[in-house]
Write a protein that holds these residues in place. Structure first.
Motif, PDB file in Angstrom:
ATOM      1  N   LYS A 176     -25.135  36.476 -46.577  1.00 23.45           N
ATOM      2  CA  LYS A 176     -23.986  37.359 -46.452  1.00 23.45           C
ATOM      3  C   LYS A 176     -24.350  38.806 -46.757  1.00 23.45           C
ATOM      4  N   VAL A 177     -25.574  39.036 -47.240  1.00 24.71           N
ATOM      5  CA  VAL A 177     -26.045  40.401 -47.518  1.00 24.71           C
ATOM      6  C   VAL A 177     -27.398  40.587 -46.846  1.00 24.71           C
ATOM      7  N   SER A 178     -27.769  41.829 -46.676  1.00 23.44           N
ATOM      8  CA  SER A 178     -29.062  42.154 -46.067  1.00 23.44           C
ATOM      9  C   SER A 178     -30.139  42.276 -47.142  1.00 23.44           C
ATOM     10  N   GLY A 179     -31.403  42.150 -46.707  1.00 19.69           N
ATOM     11  CA  GLY A 179     -32.501  42.300 -47.643  1.00 19.69           C
ATOM     12  C   GLY A 179     -33.780  41.687 -47.103  1.00 19.69           C
ATOM     13  N   GLN A 180     -34.824  41.815 -47.901  1.00 21.27           N
ATOM     14  CA  GLN A 180     -36.116  41.251 -47.516  1.00 21.27           C
ATOM     15  C   GLN A 180     -36.210  39.806 -48.004  1.00 21.27           C
ATOM     16  N   LEU A 181     -36.676  38.914 -47.106  1.00 21.94           N
ATOM     17  CA  LEU A 181     -36.793  37.498 -47.461  1.00 21.94           C
ATOM     18  C   LEU A 181     -37.983  37.331 -48.403  1.00 21.94           C
ATOM     19  N   ALA A 182     -37.681  37.096 -49.660  1.00 21.92           N
ATOM     20  CA  ALA A 182     -38.734  37.018 -50.676  1.00 21.92           C
ATOM     21  C   ALA A 182     -39.317  35.621 -50.795  1.00 21.92           C
ATOM     22  N   GLY A 202     -26.317  22.025 -51.954  1.00 17.58           N
ATOM     23  CA  GLY A 202     -26.541  22.816 -53.160  1.00 17.58           C
ATOM     24  C   GLY A 202     -27.977  23.266 -53.341  1.00 17.58           C
ATOM     25  N   ASP A 203     -28.910  22.685 -52.593  1.00 18.66           N
ATOM     26  CA  ASP A 203     -30.311  23.108 -52.695  1.00 18.66           C
ATOM     27  C   ASP A 203     -30.467  24.551 -52.221  1.00 18.66           C
ATOM     28  N   VAL A 204     -31.376  25.289 -52.890  1.00 23.86           N
ATOM     29  CA  VAL A 204     -31.682  26.657 -52.473  1.00 23.86           C
ATOM     30  C   VAL A 204     -32.700  26.589 -51.331  1.00 23.86           C
ATOM     31  N   ILE A 205     -32.335  27.157 -50.194  1.00 23.92           N
ATOM     32  CA  ILE A 205     -33.197  27.121 -49.014  1.00 23.92           C
ATOM     33  C   ILE A 205     -34.095  28.354 -48.960  1.00 23.92           C
ATOM     34  N   ALA A 206     -33.538  29.515 -49.294  1.00 20.90           N
ATOM     35  CA  ALA A 206     -34.314  30.772 -49.258  1.00 20.90           C
ATOM     36  C   ALA A 206     -33.678  31.760 -50.220  1.00 20.90           C
ATOM     37  N   ARG A 207     -34.441  32.799 -50.557  1.00 25.12           N
ATOM     38  CA  ARG A 207     -33.932  33.807 -51.501  1.00 25.12           C
ATOM     39  C   ARG A 207     -34.407  35.189 -51.050  1.00 25.12           C
ATOM     40  N   LEU A 208     -33.488  36.144 -51.124  1.00 25.26           N
ATOM     41  CA  LEU A 208     -33.819  37.537 -50.813  1.00 25.26           C
ATOM     42  C   LEU A 208     -34.344  38.257 -52.054  1.00 25.26           C
ATOM     43  N   ASP A 209     -35.074  39.338 -51.844  1.00 31.25           N
ATOM     44  CA  ASP A 209     -35.473  40.216 -52.947  1.00 31.25           C
ATOM     45  C   ASP A 209     -34.193  40.859 -53.510  1.00 31.25           C
ATOM     46  N   GLU A 261     -39.282  34.298 -40.990  1.00 28.56           N
ATOM     47  CA  GLU A 261     -40.400  34.006 -41.886  1.00 28.56           C
ATOM     48  C   GLU A 261     -40.282  34.856 -43.152  1.00 28.56           C
ATOM     49  N   ARG A 262     -41.054  34.471 -44.120  1.00 31.76           N
ATOM     50  CA  ARG A 262     -41.053  35.189 -45.403  1.00 31.76           C
ATOM     51  C   ARG A 262     -41.474  36.642 -45.216  1.00 31.76           C
ATOM     52  N   TYR A 263     -40.873  37.516 -46.039  1.00 33.05           N
ATOM     53  CA  TYR A 263     -41.131  38.953 -46.095  1.00 33.05           C
ATOM     54  C   TYR A 263     -40.488  39.741 -44.949  1.00 33.05           C
TER      55      TYR A 263
END
Length: 362
Positions: free
Chosen positions: A76-82, A95-102, A181-183
């Protein structure tokens, strides 16, 4: 009597008899050859025997497999895929975390929002004490209260933004596809992964309008099964799920969805195809009398007709032209409502070279 003359007369009679016999043999042979030649000149045709339509017969449809639930998940927000914690084919639980932003910038924004909120809260508390002693006006107190409420909302929004830096699985399923992909820089609401629930799978079938309109909805439909081309020896039971009440604009078909439990011994994935078999209860009052292949029905102006063969001898028949009333083109063929009777032989090949009243071989 002169013996020599008698012998001459007998010889003459024998020659006459021989000539007559030979002539008759030649005539018979010629007659047979002409008859064979005539038979060989008859144009060949192919026919089909008309049999009545079984309104409760089994119908087969091509079905496409889909997941019972599917969703494209996005931040729901923008950012770099960390961090990216999954890959295609991985199973996840709700409920599992699939990805996280910086979250560096968003954490800073949260701290700023918290500081502003604390200041506004403190001023609002002091204002409540002052208003009781009439040390400040109601207008000034209203401003303090409005500032407090506004900063409180901003703080909650900043907290939410921090939570939104984590992409959470919304249901149990399998990662069907990853879109990034990441980053990489991710825009808000851009799809990151596609999640499929494969505990159950859907089979989507398109039912023709002509068949849909005659379904007898007062009766419970019979057994519905599916067979996959790669595992034809296994039959899977299906249960009805839903039906669209709006026809496709191009195909004029209605989407019907069946469900089946995911088999443990086989991998069946969205996009695969199957053959669905169902015994549909069709209203007999509106059902066609016969179905014919599309190439069999010819037209002349607004009339439609077929060629019917009436047998006159073994392997030989006479052609008659019959005008018929037709309906829709269905997976079973063209519907025929009138003009033909059970047991008639309809010409299915060779129609372009025959005429009404012609003798043909079949």
């Amino acid at each position: 009597m002169d013996i020599g003359k008698g012998m001459n007369i007998n010889a003459s009679i024998m020659r006459t008899v021989l000539l007559v016999t030979l002539s008759a043999t030649v005539l018979i042979s010629c007659s047979k050859e002409q008859e064979n030649t005539l038979t060989e000149q008859l144009r060949p045709v192919r026919t089909m025997l008309l049999s009545p339509v079984d309104v409760s017969r089994k119908h087969e449809f091509t079905a496409v497999v889909d997941a019972s639930q599917k969703a494209d998940l996005s931040f729901k927000v923008s950012g770099q895929l960390a961090e990216f914690f999954v890959k295609q084919g991985d199973s996840v639980v709700k409920g599992d975390v699939i990805a996280r932003l910086d979250d560096t910038d968003i954490s800073i924004q949260l701290n700023e929002a918290r500081a502003i909120y604390e200041k506004a809260r403190s001023e609002y508390s002091r204002g409540r004490a002052l208003i009781k002693k009439n040390y400040i006006s109601k207008v000034d107190f209203g401003k303090l209260k409005a500032s407090y409420n506004s900063t409180q909302a901003q703080l909650e929004a900043a907290k939410n933004n921090l939570r939104y830096t984590e992409l959470i699985a919304s249901f149990d399923g399998v990662i069907a596809k990853t879109y990034t992909e990441r980053y990489q820089e991710i825009s808000a609401k851009s799809a990151v992964v596609r999640l499929h629930d494969l505990n159950q799978i859907k089979l989507i079938v398109d039912i023709p309008e002509s068949m849909m309109i005659r379904l007898n909805k007062s009766d419970q439909q019979n057994r519905v099964t599916a067979v996959f081309n790669s595992i034809p020896e296994h039959t899977f039971e299906l249960t009805f799920s839903e039906v669209s009440t709006l026809a496709d604009e191009l195909t004029k078909t209605y989407e019907v969805i069946f469900l089946m439990d995911t088999p443990k011994d086989f991998t069946i994935l969205p996009g695969m195809t199957a053959v669905v078999s169902a015994e549909l209860n069709i209203d007999t009052a509106a059902a066609p009398s016969f179905y014919l292949p599309t190439n069999v029905v010819l037209n002349e102006g607004e009339d439609h007709y077929v060629f019917v063969l009436n047998k006159v001898a073994e392997g030989k028949g006479k052609i008659s032209k019959k005008v018929i009333t037709i309906g829709e083109i269905t997976p079973l063929g063209i519907e025929v409502f009138s003009g033909l009777q059970q047991g008639e032989l309809v010409v299915t090949a060779g129609m372009s070279k025959i005429l009404d009243g012609m003798l043909v071989k079949f």
